[in-house]
Write an enzyme that holds these catalytic residues in place. Structure first.
Site, PDB file in Angstrom:
ATOM      1  N   LYS A 181      25.374  21.520  80.211  1.00 65.43           N
ATOM      2  CA  LYS A 181      24.617  22.043  81.343  1.00 65.43           C
ATOM      3  C   LYS A 181      23.306  21.268  81.389  1.00 65.43           C
ATOM      4  O   LYS A 181      22.431  21.440  80.545  1.00 65.43           O
ATOM      5  CB  LYS A 181      24.364  23.538  81.195  1.00 65.43           C
ATOM      6  CG  LYS A 181      23.646  24.162  82.390  1.00 65.43           C
ATOM      7  CD  LYS A 181      23.460  25.653  82.158  1.00 65.43           C
ATOM      8  CE  LYS A 181      22.746  26.309  83.324  1.00 65.43           C
ATOM      9  NZ  LYS A 181      22.550  27.760  83.106  1.00 65.43           N
ATOM     10  N   ARG A 191      17.796  29.394  92.279  1.00 64.63           N
ATOM     11  CA  ARG A 191      16.611  30.198  91.909  1.00 64.63           C
ATOM     12  C   ARG A 191      16.314  31.235  92.988  1.00 64.63           C
ATOM     13  O   ARG A 191      15.929  32.362  92.697  1.00 64.63           O
ATOM     14  CB  ARG A 191      15.413  29.275  91.674  1.00 64.63           C
ATOM     15  CG  ARG A 191      15.673  28.159  90.652  1.00 64.63           C
ATOM     16  CD  ARG A 191      15.407  28.586  89.226  1.00 64.63           C
ATOM     17  NE  ARG A 191      16.049  27.694  88.273  1.00 64.63           N
ATOM     18  CZ  ARG A 191      15.571  26.506  87.881  1.00 64.63           C
ATOM     19  NH1 ARG A 191      14.432  26.069  88.384  1.00 64.63           N
ATOM     20  NH2 ARG A 191      16.216  25.784  86.985  1.00 64.63           N
ATOM     21  N   ARG A 202      13.437  24.279  82.069  1.00 70.61           N
ATOM     22  CA  ARG A 202      14.309  24.646  80.949  1.00 70.61           C
ATOM     23  C   ARG A 202      14.727  23.420  80.149  1.00 70.61           C
ATOM     24  O   ARG A 202      15.795  23.386  79.546  1.00 70.61           O
ATOM     25  CB  ARG A 202      15.540  25.385  81.481  1.00 70.61           C
ATOM     26  CG  ARG A 202      15.179  26.712  82.154  1.00 70.61           C
ATOM     27  CD  ARG A 202      16.390  27.418  82.714  1.00 70.61           C
ATOM     28  NE  ARG A 202      16.009  28.717  83.232  1.00 70.61           N
ATOM     29  CZ  ARG A 202      16.454  29.241  84.365  1.00 70.61           C
ATOM     30  NH1 ARG A 202      17.320  28.568  85.105  1.00 70.61           N
ATOM     31  NH2 ARG A 202      16.053  30.432  84.768  1.00 70.61           N
ATOM     32  N   GLU A 218      28.355  18.361  71.867  1.00 68.49           N
ATOM     33  CA  GLU A 218      28.375  19.777  72.243  1.00 68.49           C
ATOM     34  C   GLU A 218      29.810  20.291  72.371  1.00 68.49           C
ATOM     35  O   GLU A 218      30.100  21.435  72.027  1.00 68.49           O
ATOM     36  CB  GLU A 218      27.620  19.981  73.560  1.00 68.49           C
ATOM     37  CG  GLU A 218      26.133  19.717  73.491  1.00 68.49           C
ATOM     38  CD  GLU A 218      25.374  20.790  72.740  1.00 68.49           C
ATOM     39  OE1 GLU A 218      25.953  21.857  72.461  1.00 68.49           O
ATOM     40  OE2 GLU A 218      24.195  20.564  72.425  1.00 68.49           O
ATOM     41  N   LYS A 233      28.211  20.939  84.043  1.00 65.74           N
ATOM     42  CA  LYS A 233      27.427  21.431  85.175  1.00 65.74           C
ATOM     43  C   LYS A 233      26.119  20.645  85.262  1.00 65.74           C
ATOM     44  O   LYS A 233      25.423  20.547  84.242  1.00 65.74           O
ATOM     45  CB  LYS A 233      27.146  22.923  84.941  1.00 65.74           C
ATOM     46  CG  LYS A 233      26.330  23.622  86.008  1.00 65.74           C
ATOM     47  CD  LYS A 233      26.137  25.092  85.641  1.00 65.74           C
ATOM     48  CE  LYS A 233      25.317  25.806  86.707  1.00 65.74           C
ATOM     49  NZ  LYS A 233      25.116  27.224  86.378  1.00 65.74           N
ATOM     50  N   SER A 259      24.419  24.912  93.212  1.00 64.64           N
ATOM     51  CA  SER A 259      23.799  25.312  94.472  1.00 64.64           C
ATOM     52  C   SER A 259      23.259  24.125  95.258  1.00 64.64           C
ATOM     53  O   SER A 259      23.454  24.033  96.476  1.00 64.64           O
ATOM     54  CB  SER A 259      22.684  26.322  94.203  1.00 64.64           C
ATOM     55  OG  SER A 259      21.687  25.769  93.346  1.00 64.64           O
ATOM     56  N   TYR A 298      30.640  27.637  95.640  1.00 68.43           N
ATOM     57  CA  TYR A 298      30.202  28.736  96.496  1.00 68.43           C
ATOM     58  C   TYR A 298      30.999  28.815  97.795  1.00 68.43           C
ATOM     59  O   TYR A 298      31.007  29.860  98.441  1.00 68.43           O
ATOM     60  CB  TYR A 298      28.703  28.573  96.799  1.00 68.43           C
ATOM     61  CG  TYR A 298      27.867  28.696  95.556  1.00 68.43           C
ATOM     62  CD1 TYR A 298      27.602  29.939  94.995  1.00 68.43           C
ATOM     63  CD2 TYR A 298      27.359  27.561  94.919  1.00 68.43           C
ATOM     64  CE1 TYR A 298      26.854  30.058  93.827  1.00 68.43           C
ATOM     65  CE2 TYR A 298      26.612  27.660  93.760  1.00 68.43           C
ATOM     66  CZ  TYR A 298      26.363  28.913  93.211  1.00 68.43           C
ATOM     67  OH  TYR A 298      25.635  29.014  92.056  1.00 68.43           O
TER      68      TYR A 298
END
Length: 336
Positions: A181, A191, A202, A218, A233, A259, A298
């Site tokens: 990610k 957000r 982050r 990972e 992602k 998004s 989405y």
């Protein structure tokens, strides 16, 4: 001829619909940065889940938006919290017609907007956060979820969640690992969608976009900790990483068309710069072509309807609707 030799074939069952459900609203609230996407009420979420199931979509990923936030994200582990109630609602509504998934993270529930508990110096405390994730996993499983998605990118999160679920008797609840990610610039619309309280970024726990090999490290760790599926992602900007992860992974690979990727297509189409339907199908064919079995998007219901309509137009026998009442495209095309 193109249909005959196509290397990538899309199917609605490979699509997952992310959905937001909010406390304190009496009707669905449009998300300005994500045309066509809303913050649902519990009632409208149930209807959206049924629509997704009838369109042949494979699953739904739920995000809960509480009215009250605090430093440790208490509503995330409240058995009567909005996310847990939404899980129960959707499972009761659609049963096993959809795989019901839930976001397992604190960012929607904390007043500081980070994905974990903060230490005194303001950094995210990895181990304190893992304890909260274990609690979240159990309450989501108690609510009836089929799969949890720990998305906070804490070290060791998959192992902690897997052990917590097993200890509570939920061995059949699957764990989706957010393996890679990235700290992307394209999360902005999300957000808004989750009423984020985040200040800053982050970067201390999400991955550096410049690093591809790190994703393979990972992957090794997540598999060793018991991941049932793994994810990359964002999707569209990281097709090279997706390909490497897919080539190395013995478990199914998912990608999340985030998004910002969704909103860029919708905004360009709204301005007449691109053809919306063709772009929807084109972007979704790129990602499975990188070796991905599952795509979070989405516009999953719209894409499913387009795919089934194309199947009909090409005179290929369509899949039947879940009730067996007719071709699925007749149900699905009502959505767009």
């Amino acid at each position: 001829m193109r249909r005959l030799v196509a290397e990538t074939r899309l199917h609605p069952a490979e699509l997952i619909l992310p959905a937001f459900v909010s406390e304190g609203i009496s009707e669905p609230k449009p998300i300005a940065a994500m045309p066509g996407v809303v913050q649902h009420t519990r009632d409208s979420l149930r209807k959206a889940a049924v629509e997704a199931a009838e369109a042949g979509v494979g699953g739904i990923m739920l995000f809960g938006l509480p009215e009250v936030k605090d430093a440790v994200g208490s509503e995330g582990t409240n058995p009567d919290g909005i996310l847990q109630r939404a899980i129960s609602d959707v499972v009761a509504e659609v049963g096993d017609r959809l795989v019901v998934m839930s976001d397992l993270c604190l960012d929607e529930f904390t007043d500081h907007g980070h994905c974990g508990v903060l230490a005194e110096d303001g950094s995210v405390d990895n181990d304190a956060t893992l304890a909260r994730y274990a609690e979240m996993a159990v309450v989501q499983a108690e609510a009836g979820v089929h799969m949890v998605g720990p998305s906070g990118m804490m070290d060791g999160q998959i192992g902690v969640v897997r052990r917590a679920l097993d200890a509570a008797g939920y061995q059949d609840v699957s764990v989706l690992a957010y393996t890679a990610k990235y700290a992307s610039a394209l999360y902005g619309p999300f957000r808004e969608a989750v009423n984020s309280s985040l200040k800053g970024d982050r970067k201390s726990y999400q991955q550096d976009p410049a690093n591809a090999r790190e994703a393979l490290r990972e992957l090794e760790l997540d598999l060793a900790e018991g991941a049932d599926l793994v994810m990359v992602k964002p999707a569209m900007l990281y097709l090279d990483v997706l390909r490497q992860v897919a080539d190395a992974s013995p478990v199914p690979v998912a990608a999340y068309q985030i998004s910002g990727e969704y909103s860029m297509v919708e905004a360009a189409a709204a301005n007449g710069w691109i053809e919306r339907e063709r772009t929807i199908l084109e972007t979704r064919s790129l990602i499975p072509g990188a070796g991905v079995e599952i795509l979070y998007n989405y516009g999953a219901v719209v894409a499913a309807a387009l795919l089934l309509l194309l199947t009909y137009l090409h005179r290929i026998p369509p899949r039947r609707s879940p009730a067996g009442s007719g071709p699925a495209f007749l149900v699905a095309t009502s959505s767009p």
